[in-house]
Design a protein around this motif. Structure first.
Motif, PDB file in Angstrom:
ATOM      1  N   MET A  12       0.850  -1.183   0.000  1.00  0.00           N
ATOM      2  CA  MET A  12       0.000   0.000   0.000  1.00  0.00           C
ATOM      3  C   MET A  12       0.888   1.236   0.000  1.00  0.00           C
ATOM      4  O   MET A  12       1.846   1.323   0.767  1.00  0.00           O
ATOM      5  CB  MET A  12      -0.904   0.021   1.239  1.00  0.00           C
ATOM      6  N   THR A  13       0.576   2.161  -0.843  1.00  0.00           N
ATOM      7  CA  THR A  13       1.308   3.425  -0.869  1.00  0.00           C
ATOM      8  C   THR A  13       0.315   4.554  -0.711  1.00  0.00           C
ATOM      9  O   THR A  13      -0.852   4.427  -1.061  1.00  0.00           O
ATOM     10  CB  THR A  13       2.081   3.603  -2.195  1.00  0.00           C
ATOM     11  N   ASP A  14       0.779   5.648  -0.188  1.00  0.00           N
ATOM     12  CA  ASP A  14      -0.097   6.812  -0.036  1.00  0.00           C
ATOM     13  C   ASP A  14      -0.280   7.477  -1.385  1.00  0.00           C
ATOM     14  O   ASP A  14       0.695   7.675  -2.125  1.00  0.00           O
ATOM     15  CB  ASP A  14       0.515   7.823   0.932  1.00  0.00           C
ATOM     16  N   PRO A  15      -1.519   7.853  -1.719  1.00  0.00           N
ATOM     17  CA  PRO A  15      -1.713   8.586  -2.971  1.00  0.00           C
ATOM     18  C   PRO A  15      -1.033   9.949  -2.875  1.00  0.00           C
ATOM     19  O   PRO A  15      -0.955  10.528  -1.795  1.00  0.00           O
ATOM     20  CB  PRO A  15      -3.235   8.724  -3.086  1.00  0.00           C
ATOM     21  N   ILE A  16      -0.532  10.413  -3.997  1.00  0.00           N
ATOM     22  CA  ILE A  16       0.171  11.697  -3.970  1.00  0.00           C
ATOM     23  C   ILE A  16      -0.828  12.847  -3.969  1.00  0.00           C
ATOM     24  O   ILE A  16      -1.967  12.696  -4.389  1.00  0.00           O
ATOM     25  CB  ILE A  16       1.147  11.847  -5.166  1.00  0.00           C
ATOM     26  N   ASN A  17      -0.378  13.983  -3.506  1.00  0.00           N
ATOM     27  CA  ASN A  17      -1.178  15.202  -3.543  1.00  0.00           C
ATOM     28  C   ASN A  17      -1.054  15.775  -4.961  1.00  0.00           C
ATOM     29  O   ASN A  17      -0.031  16.358  -5.320  1.00  0.00           O
ATOM     30  CB  ASN A  17      -0.663  16.183  -2.488  1.00  0.00           C
ATOM     31  N   VAL A  18      -2.095  15.586  -5.754  1.00  0.00           N
ATOM     32  CA  VAL A  18      -2.058  15.982  -7.165  1.00  0.00           C
ATOM     33  C   VAL A  18      -1.866  17.485  -7.304  1.00  0.00           C
ATOM     34  O   VAL A  18      -1.126  17.948  -8.180  1.00  0.00           O
ATOM     35  CB  VAL A  18      -3.342  15.524  -7.896  1.00  0.00           C
ATOM     36  N   ASN A  19      -2.498  18.266  -6.441  1.00  0.00           N
ATOM     37  CA  ASN A  19      -2.366  19.726  -6.537  1.00  0.00           C
ATOM     38  C   ASN A  19      -0.943  20.174  -6.245  1.00  0.00           C
ATOM     39  O   ASN A  19      -0.407  21.045  -6.939  1.00  0.00           O
ATOM     40  CB  ASN A  19      -3.351  20.423  -5.585  1.00  0.00           C
ATOM     41  N   ALA A  20      -0.322  19.572  -5.237  1.00  0.00           N
ATOM     42  CA  ALA A  20       1.065  19.922  -4.914  1.00  0.00           C
ATOM     43  C   ALA A  20       1.996  19.504  -6.058  1.00  0.00           C
ATOM     44  O   ALA A  20       2.914  20.242  -6.424  1.00  0.00           O
ATOM     45  CB  ALA A  20       1.491  19.250  -3.612  1.00  0.00           C
ATOM     46  N   ALA A  21       1.739  18.333  -6.630  1.00  0.00           N
ATOM     47  CA  ALA A  21       2.559  17.868  -7.755  1.00  0.00           C
ATOM     48  C   ALA A  21       2.417  18.808  -8.951  1.00  0.00           C
ATOM     49  O   ALA A  21       3.397  19.100  -9.636  1.00  0.00           O
ATOM     50  CB  ALA A  21       2.160  16.444  -8.143  1.00  0.00           C
ATOM     51  N   LYS A  22       1.196  19.309  -9.178  1.00  0.00           N
ATOM     52  CA  LYS A  22       0.968  20.234 -10.298  1.00  0.00           C
ATOM     53  C   LYS A  22       1.742  21.525 -10.093  1.00  0.00           C
ATOM     54  O   LYS A  22       2.328  22.063 -11.044  1.00  0.00           O
ATOM     55  CB  LYS A  22      -0.521  20.530 -10.442  1.00  0.00           C
ATOM     56  N   VAL A  23       1.777  22.021  -8.866  1.00  0.00           N
ATOM     57  CA  VAL A  23       2.517  23.257  -8.582  1.00  0.00           C
ATOM     58  C   VAL A  23       4.000  23.060  -8.865  1.00  0.00           C
ATOM     59  O   VAL A  23       4.646  23.911  -9.490  1.00  0.00           O
ATOM     60  CB  VAL A  23       2.276  23.712  -7.124  1.00  0.00           C
ATOM     61  N   VAL A  24       4.552  21.926  -8.442  1.00  0.00           N
ATOM     62  CA  VAL A  24       5.969  21.640  -8.698  1.00  0.00           C
ATOM     63  C   VAL A  24       6.221  21.525 -10.200  1.00  0.00           C
ATOM     64  O   VAL A  24       7.181  22.086 -10.736  1.00  0.00           O
ATOM     65  CB  VAL A  24       6.408  20.347  -7.965  1.00  0.00           C
ATOM     66  N   PHE A  25       5.339  20.800 -10.890  1.00  0.00           N
ATOM     67  CA  PHE A  25       5.451  20.614 -12.340  1.00  0.00           C
ATOM     68  C   PHE A  25       5.413  21.973 -13.046  1.00  0.00           C
ATOM     69  O   PHE A  25       6.244  22.260 -13.912  1.00  0.00           O
ATOM     70  CB  PHE A  25       4.298  19.712 -12.796  1.00  0.00           C
ATOM     71  N   LYS A  26       4.459  22.815 -12.655  1.00  0.00           N
ATOM     72  CA  LYS A  26       4.301  24.133 -13.270  1.00  0.00           C
ATOM     73  C   LYS A  26       5.520  25.008 -12.998  1.00  0.00           C
ATOM     74  O   LYS A  26       6.043  25.651 -13.919  1.00  0.00           O
ATOM     75  CB  LYS A  26       3.035  24.817 -12.746  1.00  0.00           C
ATOM     76  N   THR A  27       5.974  25.027 -11.765  1.00  0.00           N
ATOM     77  CA  THR A  27       7.129  25.850 -11.403  1.00  0.00           C
ATOM     78  C   THR A  27       8.344  25.458 -12.222  1.00  0.00           C
ATOM     79  O   THR A  27       9.060  26.320 -12.744  1.00  0.00           O
ATOM     80  CB  THR A  27       7.431  25.708  -9.889  1.00  0.00           C
ATOM     81  N   LYS A  28       8.555  24.164 -12.367  1.00  0.00           N
ATOM     82  CA  LYS A  28       9.722  23.692 -13.121  1.00  0.00           C
ATOM     83  C   LYS A  28       9.591  24.051 -14.601  1.00  0.00           C
ATOM     84  O   LYS A  28      10.538  24.554 -15.216  1.00  0.00           O
ATOM     85  CB  LYS A  28       9.893  22.177 -12.950  1.00  0.00           C
ATOM     86  N   LEU A  29       8.406  23.793 -15.188  1.00  0.00           N
ATOM     87  CA  LEU A  29       8.230  24.111 -16.609  1.00  0.00           C
ATOM     88  C   LEU A  29       8.363  25.605 -16.879  1.00  0.00           C
ATOM     89  O   LEU A  29       8.979  26.009 -17.870  1.00  0.00           O
ATOM     90  CB  LEU A  29       6.873  23.620 -17.118  1.00  0.00           C
ATOM     91  N   LEU A  30       7.774  26.428 -16.009  1.00  0.00           N
ATOM     92  CA  LEU A  30       7.856  27.877 -16.214  1.00  0.00           C
ATOM     93  C   LEU A  30       9.290  28.383 -16.063  1.00  0.00           C
ATOM     94  O   LEU A  30       9.645  29.406 -16.643  1.00  0.00           O
ATOM     95  CB  LEU A  30       6.923  28.623 -15.258  1.00  0.00           C
ATOM     96  N   SER A  31      10.116  27.675 -15.312  1.00  0.00           N
ATOM     97  CA  SER A  31      11.510  28.089 -15.178  1.00  0.00           C
ATOM     98  C   SER A  31      12.351  27.651 -16.380  1.00  0.00           C
ATOM     99  O   SER A  31      13.422  28.199 -16.623  1.00  0.00           O
ATOM    100  CB  SER A  31      12.118  27.527 -13.887  1.00  0.00           C
ATOM    101  N   LEU A  32      11.862  26.665 -17.117  1.00  0.00           N
ATOM    102  CA  LEU A  32      12.637  26.131 -18.241  1.00  0.00           C
ATOM    103  C   LEU A  32      12.151  26.583 -19.612  1.00  0.00           C
ATOM    104  O   LEU A  32      12.914  26.561 -20.577  1.00  0.00           O
ATOM    105  CB  LEU A  32      12.603  24.592 -18.197  1.00  0.00           C
ATOM    106  N   LEU A  33      10.858  26.958 -19.715  1.00  0.00           N
ATOM    107  CA  LEU A  33      10.279  27.299 -21.011  1.00  0.00           C
ATOM    108  C   LEU A  33       9.668  28.700 -20.989  1.00  0.00           C
ATOM    109  O   LEU A  33       9.079  29.104 -19.986  1.00  0.00           O
ATOM    110  CB  LEU A  33       9.188  26.285 -21.386  1.00  0.00           C
ATOM    111  N   THR A  34       9.791  29.382 -22.110  1.00  0.00           N
ATOM    112  CA  THR A  34       9.138  30.686 -22.248  1.00  0.00           C
ATOM    113  C   THR A  34       7.662  30.461 -22.543  1.00  0.00           C
ATOM    114  O   THR A  34       7.246  29.337 -22.862  1.00  0.00           O
ATOM    115  CB  THR A  34       9.757  31.491 -23.401  1.00  0.00           C
ATOM    116  N   ALA A  35       6.887  31.513 -22.466  1.00  0.00           N
ATOM    117  CA  ALA A  35       5.463  31.422 -22.790  1.00  0.00           C
ATOM    118  C   ALA A  35       5.267  30.947 -24.229  1.00  0.00           C
ATOM    119  O   ALA A  35       4.379  30.131 -24.508  1.00  0.00           O
ATOM    120  CB  ALA A  35       4.775  32.765 -22.572  1.00  0.00           C
ATOM    121  N   GLU A  36       6.099  31.423 -25.127  1.00  0.00           N
ATOM    122  CA  GLU A  36       6.007  31.007 -26.533  1.00  0.00           C
ATOM    123  C   GLU A  36       6.330  29.520 -26.682  1.00  0.00           C
ATOM    124  O   GLU A  36       5.661  28.798 -27.424  1.00  0.00           O
ATOM    125  CB  GLU A  36       6.948  31.843 -27.403  1.00  0.00           C
TER     126      GLU A  36
END
Length: 137
Positions: free
Chosen positions: A80-104
């Motif tokens: 059994m594993t604990d389900p991940i916090n999807v909202n927290a994972a999305k924030v991390v994912f977004k922060t990383k992508l926004l730091s690596l990619l421009t809006a374009e």
């Protein structure tokens, strides 16, 4: 004639300057949806089925069969594993992508992964990563 050219040049400049720049937050959301990240992140956690025989076959190979059986039967086949916090994972994912990619770049990625070819490429990459992971285990 000069007035006509001046008007055409002015209209051209106006048309070019009125093209809105992509909004990184909007383009991230488009990319996030196109990649199916909500479903991917939600699939982590819960029950994972393991095969103790497969997991420990190499380690236990020198034990007598009776001892091997006792050890294998003592291991649960489901972990059994604990389900991940999807909202927290999305924030991390977004922060990383926004730091690596421009809006374009986010817009281009969202456009690509929203297309049939992009979806096919995304699924193929996931399948290839799974195949590599399984072959290395």
């Amino acid at each position: 004639m000069k007035k006509t050219i001046l008007i055409l040049m002015t209209l051209t400049l106006f048309a070019c300057s009125s093209t809105p720049k992509p909004d990184a937050n909007i383009e991230f959301e488009r990319l996030y949806v196109a990649l199916g990240m909500e479903e991917i992140l939600s699939s982590f956690g819960g029950e994972i089925n393991i095969s103790p025989e497969q997991l420990f076959s190499e380690t236990l190979r020198d034990l007598p069969e009776s001892q091997k059986r006792v050890f294998i039967e003592s291991i649960p086949s489901k972990v059994m594993t604990d389900p991940i916090n999807v909202n927290a994972a999305k924030v991390v994912f977004k922060t990383k992508l926004l730091s690596l990619l421009t809006a374009e770049e986010l817009k281009l990625a969202a456009d690509f992964y929203s297309s049939d070819a992009g979806l096919k490429a995304h699924r193929a990459i996931i399948d290839a990563e799974v195949a590599v992971s399984e072959s290395l285990d």
